[in-house]
Design an enzyme around this catalytic site. Structure first.
Site, PDB file in Angstrom:
ATOM      1  N   HIS A   1     -19.553  16.444 -25.142  1.00 11.91           N
ATOM      2  CA  HIS A   1     -19.270  15.620 -26.345  1.00 11.91           C
ATOM      3  C   HIS A   1     -19.210  14.052 -26.020  1.00 11.91           C
ATOM      4  CE1 HIS A   1     -15.528  16.921 -24.412  1.00 11.91           C
ATOM      5  NE2 HIS A   1     -14.803  16.007 -24.916  1.00 11.91           N
TER       6      HIS A   1
ATOM      7  N   LYS B   1      -0.668   8.759 -22.916  1.00 10.75           N
ATOM      8  CA  LYS B   1       0.011   9.164 -24.114  1.00 10.75           C
ATOM      9  C   LYS B   1       1.299   8.630 -24.268  1.00 10.75           C
ATOM     10  CE  LYS B   1      -4.026  11.194 -23.812  1.00 10.75           C
ATOM     11  NZ  LYS B   1      -4.131  12.441 -23.100  1.00 10.75           N
TER      12      LYS B   1
ATOM     13  N   PHE C   1      -6.383  21.853 -23.497  1.00  6.07           N
ATOM     14  CA  PHE C   1      -7.074  20.840 -23.717  1.00  6.07           C
ATOM     15  C   PHE C   1      -8.292  20.637 -22.842  1.00  6.07           C
ATOM     16  CE2 PHE C   1      -7.807  16.136 -22.919  1.00  6.07           C
ATOM     17  CZ  PHE C   1      -8.148  15.723 -24.212  1.00  6.07           C
ATOM     18  N   ASP C   2      -9.438  19.794 -23.315  1.00  3.73           N
ATOM     19  CA  ASP C   2     -10.747  20.078 -22.807  1.00  3.73           C
ATOM     20  C   ASP C   2     -11.043  19.662 -21.435  1.00  3.73           C
ATOM     21  OD1 ASP C   2     -10.161  17.380 -23.366  1.00  3.73           O
ATOM     22  OD2 ASP C   2     -12.368  17.155 -24.346  1.00  3.73           O
TER      23      ASP C   2
ATOM     24  N   ALA D   1       1.512  15.497 -21.821  1.00  2.00           N
ATOM     25  CA  ALA D   1       1.132  14.186 -22.212  1.00  2.00           C
ATOM     26  C   ALA D   1       1.661  13.662 -23.482  1.00  2.00           C
ATOM     27  CB  ALA D   1      -0.580  14.335 -22.619  1.00  2.00           C
TER      28      ALA D   1
ATOM     29  N   TYR E   1       0.960  -1.208   0.066  1.00  2.00           N
ATOM     30  CA  TYR E   1      -0.026   0.000   0.050  1.00  2.00           C
ATOM     31  C   TYR E   1       0.668   1.284   0.089  1.00  2.00           C
ATOM     32  CZ  TYR E   1      -3.710   3.045   1.037  1.00  2.00           C
ATOM     33  OH  TYR E   1      -4.830   4.168   0.855  1.00  2.00           O
TER      34      TYR E   1
HETATM   35  C1  LIG Z   1      -5.481  13.241 -22.545  1.00  2.00           C
HETATM   36  C2  LIG Z   1      -4.940  14.739 -22.093  1.00  2.00           C
HETATM   37  C3  LIG Z   1      -5.262  15.128 -20.770  1.00  2.00           C
HETATM   38  C4  LIG Z   1      -6.130  14.311 -19.945  1.00  2.00           C
HETATM   39  O1  LIG Z   1      -5.403  13.147 -19.694  1.00  2.00           O
HETATM   40  P1  LIG Z   1      -6.468  12.021 -19.324  1.00  2.00           P
HETATM   41  O2  LIG Z   1      -5.396  10.707 -19.052  1.00  2.00           O
HETATM   42  O3  LIG Z   1      -7.353  11.629 -20.575  1.00  2.00           O
HETATM   43  O4  LIG Z   1      -7.416  12.292 -18.076  1.00  2.00           O
HETATM   44  C5  LIG Z   1      -4.897  16.484 -20.593  1.00  2.00           C
HETATM   45  N1  LIG Z   1      -4.274  17.312 -21.500  1.00  2.00           N
HETATM   46  C6  LIG Z   1      -3.854  16.612 -22.606  1.00  2.00           C
HETATM   47  C7  LIG Z   1      -3.009  17.651 -23.626  1.00  2.00           C
HETATM   48  C8  LIG Z   1      -4.300  15.406 -22.943  1.00  2.00           C
HETATM   49  O5  LIG Z   1      -3.904  15.207 -24.129  1.00  2.00           O
END
Ligand SMILES: *Cc1c(COP(=O)(O)O)cnc(C)c1O
Length: 462
Positions: A453, A262, A128-129, A221, A76
């Site tokens: 979306h 990523k 990013f969204d 990422a 843990y």
């Molecule tokens: C994918 C991504 C995120 C969020 O990451 P998740 O692992 O999907 O939660 C944040 N910023 C960028 C640029 C991303 O491509």
């Protein structure tokens, strides 16, 4: 590359396990799209042939990563796999403190909760969204300071992810360090077309921010893909190794949030890293609250191990040459076929310009969504809208925010599809192009209040 070598970025791996995929029948595709409220996001994976929805967590792990899974230490507190990850981050990026999180948005939630207060302003390069949604969730505002060239899908600029220093300084002057807890630089810039940020620009952003006492955070990422672009596109950088460039990049930042799904090529994982012990002290409490104890952050020990191994695989030059080369291959084939492709191609995806593809469909009829529906109907390929639907509504006025660029993203998972799959995708896009005059827009039937979306439902506009 020296002249006696062959200049084809062929796969730097061979395949030792395969997963069968199939093209569902036209009839089944029609049924599935109808059931999904025309939103390809809501179609099951088994009903997709080639899935270009995202490169997030969809990569193929290597034999060494799978072997790493078997070495999970599920203690843990203080799992050895955590220390492997911490060492990898320190070695590659130079950050002393690492807080694992279950994925990128977990990292954003932890960091933003610790540093952002109501009424703050967070400048950046086309956030990013999930980043933007987290900023707005904390009552703050994201201000886009990307260079103007980024808004033109066809200007051949090597670093369309760069920040405009004048725009950034204007934000600093207006709000000051009391209301700007940090600036976020997304590298590569996902929502801007996977476009890279130059090292020169990162350094300038850091200098400017330092002079205002404002911290800089890398949304990293795709930090490794960004390094490859720095090496191949930036003056005097060719002679440096990717590993050297990762360090030069990270040196421009106080903090980094990472979606390891990523460039660390894992199916789940992320972290916040920083060189500032005070920031680490603040974030670690929220890490424990939201994600789990500071040495696992919502992940199993085995996941941390796969991530530690993947950090190194993600910066291998032969891998990056293949990775970026495959994206460029798809972009070039589509461009040759006369498709409107955002140029130059970015690191992880090819973007199609819907303003040229479907010029008669207005933004609030979501041309990108209509394209994705037809792409799926025609071929079983799944793409994703990066446009007005993704942009959401203005939180104050409630109006749709028409996107600067109305795009569809064909996102390439890492080490998963072959170049022949890319040829299939080219034919699939050409098929939609051939019938573009008959394509109608969408009307919303169901619209969730945040990140709409993902689960919105539609009908065809009359
Ligand atoms: C994918 C991504 C995120 C969020 O990451 P998740 O692992 O999907 O939660 C944040 N910023 C960028 C640029 C991303 O491509």
């Amino acid at each position: 590359m020296s002249s006696n070598e062959i200049e084809v970025e062929a796969e730097p791996f061979r395949i030792k396990m395969v997963e069968p995929i199939r093209i569902p029948s036209r009839e089944l595709r029609e049924r599935r799209l109808e059931e999904a409220g025309l939103n390809v996001f809501l179609i099951k994976g088994e009903d997709i042939y080639i899935d270009l929805l995202t490169d997030s967590g969809t990569g193929a792990m290597s034999d060494r990563q799978w072997a790493g899974l078997m070495m999970g230490d599920e203690t843990y507190a203080g799992s050895r796999n955590f220390y492997h990850l911490k060492d990898a981050v320190k070695d590659i990026l130079g950050f002393e403190h690492v807080l694992p999180c279950h994925q990128g948005r977990g990292a954003e939630n932890v960091l933003h909760t610790a540093l952002i207060k109501d009424g703050d302003v967070i400048p950046g390069n086309t956030h990013f969204d999930t980043t933007k949604a987290h900023i707005e969730h904390k009552g703050a505002t994201a201000v886009d300071c990307t260079i103007d060239e980024a808004a033109d899908p066809y200007i051949d600029h090597p670093f369309k992810g760069d920040l405009d220093l004048k725009k950034l300084e204007a934000v600093y002057k207006e709000f000051g360090k009391d209301r700007v807890p940090f600036t976020v630089v997304t590298a590569t810039c996902n929502s801007g077309g996977g476009q890279p940020v130059s090292l020169e620009n990162m350094r300038a952003v850091k200098r400017l921010s330092d002079s205002y006492g404002i911290r800089v955070c890398m949304d990293g990422a795709r930090y490794a893909e960004n390094c490859y672009f720095i090496k191949t596109r930036e003056k005097r950088m060719e002679c440096h190794t990717i590993k050297d460039i990762t360090r030069m990049e990270a040196d421009c930042f106080d903090i980094m949030t990472m979606s390891a799904k990523k460039d660390a090529i894992v199916n789940i994982g992320g972290f916040v890293a920083t060189r500032d012990p005070d920031i680490y002290d603040k974030i670690k409490n929220y890490g424990i609250l939201f994600e789990g104890f500071v040495t696992y952050g919502g992940l199993a020990g085995r996941d941390l191990e796969a991530m530690a191994v993947g950090m190194y695989e993600g910066i291998e030059e032969s891998y990056l040459a293949y990775r970026i080369g495959q994206v460029r291959y798809l972009a070039e084939r589509l461009k040759e076929a006369g498709m409107p492709v955002l140029w130059p191609p970015g690191g992880h995806a090819v973007y199609l310009d819907m303003k040229r593809f479907l010029p008669n469909i207005p933004p609030d009829r979501f041309p990108g969504m209509a394209f994705c529906a037809h792409l799926y109907l025609g071929s079983g390929v799944r793409g994703v809208e990066i446009g007005t639907l993704l942009n959401g509504r203005d939180p104050k006025t409630g109006q749709n925010r028409p996107a600067k660029l109305e795009l569809v993203r064909l996102t390439i998972p890492r080490r998963v599809y072959t170049f022949r799959h890319m040829d299939y995708v080219v034919e699939a896009v050409k098929k939609v192009w051939s019938m573009r005059d008959e394509i109608k827009g969408f009307e919303l039937v169901h619209e969730p209040p945040v990140l709409r979306h993902f689960t919105a439902r539609f009908r065809w506009a009359p």
